[in-house]
Motif scaffolding. Structure first.
Motif, PDB file in Angstrom:
ATOM      1  N   UNK A   1       0.664  -1.268   0.003  1.00 41.81           N
ATOM      2  CA  UNK A   1      -0.080  -0.037   0.055  1.00 41.81           C
ATOM      3  C   UNK A   1       0.880   1.111   0.012  1.00 41.81           C
ATOM      4  N   UNK A   2       0.474   2.187  -0.445  1.00 40.28           N
ATOM      5  CA  UNK A   2       1.158   3.723  -0.538  1.00 40.28           C
ATOM      6  C   UNK A   2       1.199   4.121   0.843  1.00 40.28           C
ATOM      7  N   UNK A   3       2.239   5.024   1.209  1.00 43.19           N
ATOM      8  CA  UNK A   3       2.283   5.568   2.494  1.00 43.19           C
ATOM      9  C   UNK A   3       1.293   6.544   2.948  1.00 43.19           C
ATOM     10  N   UNK A   4       0.693   7.029   1.958  1.00 41.17           N
ATOM     11  CA  UNK A   4      -0.569   8.196   1.817  1.00 41.17           C
ATOM     12  C   UNK A   4      -1.377   7.688   0.964  1.00 41.17           C
ATOM     13  N   UNK A   5      -2.845   7.573   1.142  1.00 40.81           N
ATOM     14  CA  UNK A   5      -3.710   7.154  -0.003  1.00 40.81           C
ATOM     15  C   UNK A   5      -4.300   8.325  -0.567  1.00 40.81           C
ATOM     16  N   UNK A   6      -4.375   8.210  -1.883  1.00 35.85           N
ATOM     17  CA  UNK A   6      -5.136   9.530  -2.348  1.00 35.85           C
ATOM     18  C   UNK A   6      -6.773   9.127  -2.777  1.00 35.85           C
ATOM     19  N   UNK A   7      -6.523   7.896  -2.949  1.00 38.97           N
ATOM     20  CA  UNK A   7      -7.977   7.365  -3.397  1.00 38.97           C
ATOM     21  C   UNK A   7      -8.392   6.351  -2.560  1.00 38.97           C
ATOM     22  N   UNK A   8      -9.634   6.083  -1.964  1.00 41.88           N
ATOM     23  CA  UNK A   8     -10.134   4.986  -0.755  1.00 41.88           C
ATOM     24  C   UNK A   8     -10.048   3.782  -1.579  1.00 41.88           C
ATOM     25  N   UNK A   9      -9.726   3.013  -0.533  1.00 36.52           N
ATOM     26  CA  UNK A   9      -9.693   1.312  -0.810  1.00 36.52           C
ATOM     27  C   UNK A   9     -10.779   0.474  -0.142  1.00 36.52           C
ATOM     28  N   UNK A  10     -11.143  -0.442  -0.822  1.00 35.35           N
ATOM     29  CA  UNK A  10     -12.206  -1.442  -0.041  1.00 35.35           C
ATOM     30  C   UNK A  10     -11.355  -2.090   1.036  1.00 35.35           C
ATOM     31  N   UNK A  11     -10.074  -2.259   0.728  1.00 38.82           N
ATOM     32  CA  UNK A  11      -9.447  -3.259   2.072  1.00 38.82           C
ATOM     33  C   UNK A  11      -8.465  -2.518   2.969  1.00 38.82           C
ATOM     34  N   UNK A  12      -8.194  -1.414   2.792  1.00 36.30           N
ATOM     35  CA  UNK A  12      -6.985  -0.903   4.036  1.00 36.30           C
ATOM     36  C   UNK A  12      -7.406   0.749   3.443  1.00 36.30           C
ATOM     37  N   UNK A  13      -6.925   1.614   4.366  1.00 36.85           N
ATOM     38  CA  UNK A  13      -6.637   2.817   4.515  1.00 36.85           C
ATOM     39  C   UNK A  13      -5.585   3.196   5.202  1.00 36.85           C
ATOM     40  N   UNK A  14      -4.781   4.235   4.409  1.00 38.52           N
ATOM     41  CA  UNK A  14      -3.480   4.721   4.906  1.00 38.52           C
ATOM     42  C   UNK A  14      -3.695   6.226   4.947  1.00 38.52           C
ATOM     43  N   UNK A  15      -3.519   6.831   6.180  1.00 37.19           N
ATOM     44  CA  UNK A  15      -3.663   8.030   6.412  1.00 37.19           C
ATOM     45  C   UNK A  15      -2.059   8.834   6.548  1.00 37.19           C
ATOM     46  N   UNK A  16      -1.645   9.597   5.565  1.00 41.10           N
ATOM     47  CA  UNK A  16      -0.156  10.110   5.817  1.00 41.10           C
ATOM     48  C   UNK A  16      -0.384  11.387   6.118  1.00 41.10           C
ATOM     49  N   UNK A  17       0.410  11.873   7.001  1.00 38.62           N
ATOM     50  CA  UNK A  17       0.717  13.258   7.510  1.00 38.62           C
ATOM     51  C   UNK A  17       2.336  13.507   7.466  1.00 38.62           C
ATOM     52  N   UNK A  18       2.400  14.811   7.350  1.00 47.27           N
ATOM     53  CA  UNK A  18       3.841  15.331   7.344  1.00 47.27           C
ATOM     54  C   UNK A  18       4.348  15.786   6.153  1.00 47.27           C
ATOM     55  N   UNK A  19       5.805  16.214   6.077  1.00 45.25           N
ATOM     56  CA  UNK A  19       6.299  16.802   4.902  1.00 45.25           C
ATOM     57  C   UNK A  19       6.263  15.528   3.481  1.00 45.25           C
ATOM     58  N   UNK A  20       5.195  15.391   3.042  1.00 38.10           N
ATOM     59  CA  UNK A  20       5.013  14.454   2.086  1.00 38.10           C
ATOM     60  C   UNK A  20       5.023  15.179   0.576  1.00 38.10           C
TER      61      UNK A  20
END
Length: 468
Positions: A150-169
């Motif tokens: 999975x990506x470090x931060x998600x731009x598009x929602x997923x049925x299977x997982x959420x990744x919420x990224x914060x910081x200097x990305x």
């Protein structure tokens, strides 16, 4: 008004419409910015009959069931599979193409490996659509769990997982709305990365989609893939339920992976980084078994792999233990492929992409999945793109010539003009391109069934060999 006059009026109107159908220009008439079309008389008198999708799917399921009863004849099984619209097309007609992969999957409880299937595709697989159904089949059959890479931060929602990224990305990718162009092409195996300069955190939480039971949603292995820039990178993992944490540091530049193995599987963790690196993604697994990664690339034609730095891509693939790479593309290019020259040019580019992926991951099998049926208006009627069947056949030939297997969504959904029926029966959207959630679940299950058919053939072949 008397009845005979009403009937006469209706007859005159019908006659006038018939004359219009007969003589109206086939290519339509342009009135300013508006193009006017009229149906042909033949299409009115002999309207196109829609396929019964449910009956079509049932017929295909019965074919597969017949094949599964061929316990004493490999040739009989092969004939049944070759007559199915969910068949694979293999280089050199080699139906043992996946045998070594299945053998490795079966050995994962003893080898301790987590073998990956990496599924790249366009918007048809966004939100983990199709991929999640394949993942459920593979993990129920061979073991494993978790949503995969999975990506470090998600731009598009997923049925299977959420990744919420914060910081200097900062997202970097050769496709999409937020693009940072880099000549070196350091995008990694997800064809995008997030550059961190400073600190950032990702909170990863398993989804609750009904197609995946709780055991398969859990994960116990976390691996951060990244390309470190000069200077140290500090990485810390934390189970958000307070069951433990781990901190690691990488001082060397280049492509690396840091991992955390939990004693007890969980459904939520956080990862924090501090330093300067390109974060390729996080492998979220529960092995040993099979991991299935969903990597959607909205709007892409599948020509982005040659834009990735080959050495860095090969280094990242080398840390992933990949058994199969799926490339699912073609739909976004379909409207522009009108003549054979444009089809040949596109297929040449696809051949280059397959060769790039093979060179970076030489031990993996490659499967190319071509476009679905897609409708466009011709003479006021919705029909398949005129060149679609030629594109499907050319992509199949290209894939096989470059050592890749081919699977056809176009055939699996019924072939020419089937999209209209899928839309009318609630299985695809009114753009006549994308499946509805119900439709894409069916298509994901059909892909999984195609793999299961080949797995049953593999087991039958092994039984016959052992009996001799």
């Amino acid at each position: 008004m008397r009845a005979y006059k009403v009937l006469l009026f209706i007859a005159v109107v019908i006659a006038m419409l018939a004359v219009a159908c007969l003589f109206f220009p086939k290519d339509g008439v342009r009135l300013g910015s508006v193009e006017v079309h009229f149906p042909t008389l033949l299409s009115v008198l002999n309207p196109q009959r829609q396929m019964d999708v449910e009956a079509f799917l049932a017929r295909q399921d019965s074919l597969a069931a017949v094949a599964e009863t061929c316990q004493d004849s490999l040739a009989q099984y092969r004939r049944a599979m070759d007559s199915s619209d969910i068949r694979f097309w293999f280089p050199g007609n080699d139906d043992s193409f996946f045998d070594a992969l299945f053998a490795a999957f079966e050995q994962t409880p003893y080898s301790g490996r987590t073998i990956r299937i990496v599924h790249y595709g366009d918007s048809q697989i966004e939100m983990d659509r199709m991929t999640n159904r394949l993942r459920v089949y593979m993990q129920r059959t061979f073991g494993g769990g978790g949503p995969g890479l999975v990506p470090f931060a998600t731009l598009i929602p997923s049925l299977s997982v959420s990744t919420y990224g914060t910081g200097s990305l900062v997202r970097q990718s050769p496709f999409g709305d937020s693009i940072v162009v880099r000549a070196a092409g350091n995008y990694g195996p997800m064809v995008q990365d997030f550059r961190v300069v400073g600190s950032a955190t990702s909170i990863i939480t398993a989804g609750t989609h009904s197609s995946c039971d709780s055991r398969l949603r859990q994960f116990s292995q976390l691996t951060l893939l990244f390309c470190n820039r000069p200077g140290p990178l500090s990485v810390s993992f934390s189970n958000r339920k307070g069951a433990g944490s781990l901190q690691q540091q990488c001082d060397e530049a280049g492509v690396h992976a840091v991992s955390w193995h939990l004693d007890t599987a969980t459904t939520s963790v956080s990862i924090s980084v501090s330093g300067s690196a390109d974060l390729y993604g996080v492998m979220v697994d529960n092995g040993p078994g099979v991991a299935v990664d969903n990597i959607p690339m909205r709007g892409c034609s599948g020509q982005q792999f040659t834009q990735i730095n080959a050495d860095q891509l090969a280094a990242a693939y080398g840390l992933m233990d990949i058994g199969l790479i799926i490339l699912q593309f073609g739909g976004n290019s379909m409207p522009y492929l009108k003549g054979q020259a444009s089809i040949d040019s596109y297929c040449t580019q696809i051949g280059r992409q397959i060769e790039r992926v093979k060179s970076c991951c030489p031990n993996a099998k490659i499967l190319f999945i071509g476009p679905s049926d897609m409708s466009t208006r011709e003479g006021g009627e919705l029909r398949s793109y005129p060149s679609l069947s030629r594109v499907v056949e050319s992509l199949r030939k290209t894939a096989n010539e470059h050592g890749a297997a081919y699977w056809s969504i176009y055939d699996a959904m019924g072939g020419n003009n089937s999209m209209v029926a899928w839309v009318s029966q609630g299985l695809a959207g009114t753009d006549y391109v994308h499946f509805s959630q119900k439709g894409v679940d069916i298509m994901g299950d059909r892909l999984a069934k195609a793999f299961d058919n080949m797995y049953q053939m593999y087991k039958l072949r092994k039984e016959i060999d052992n009996a001799q």
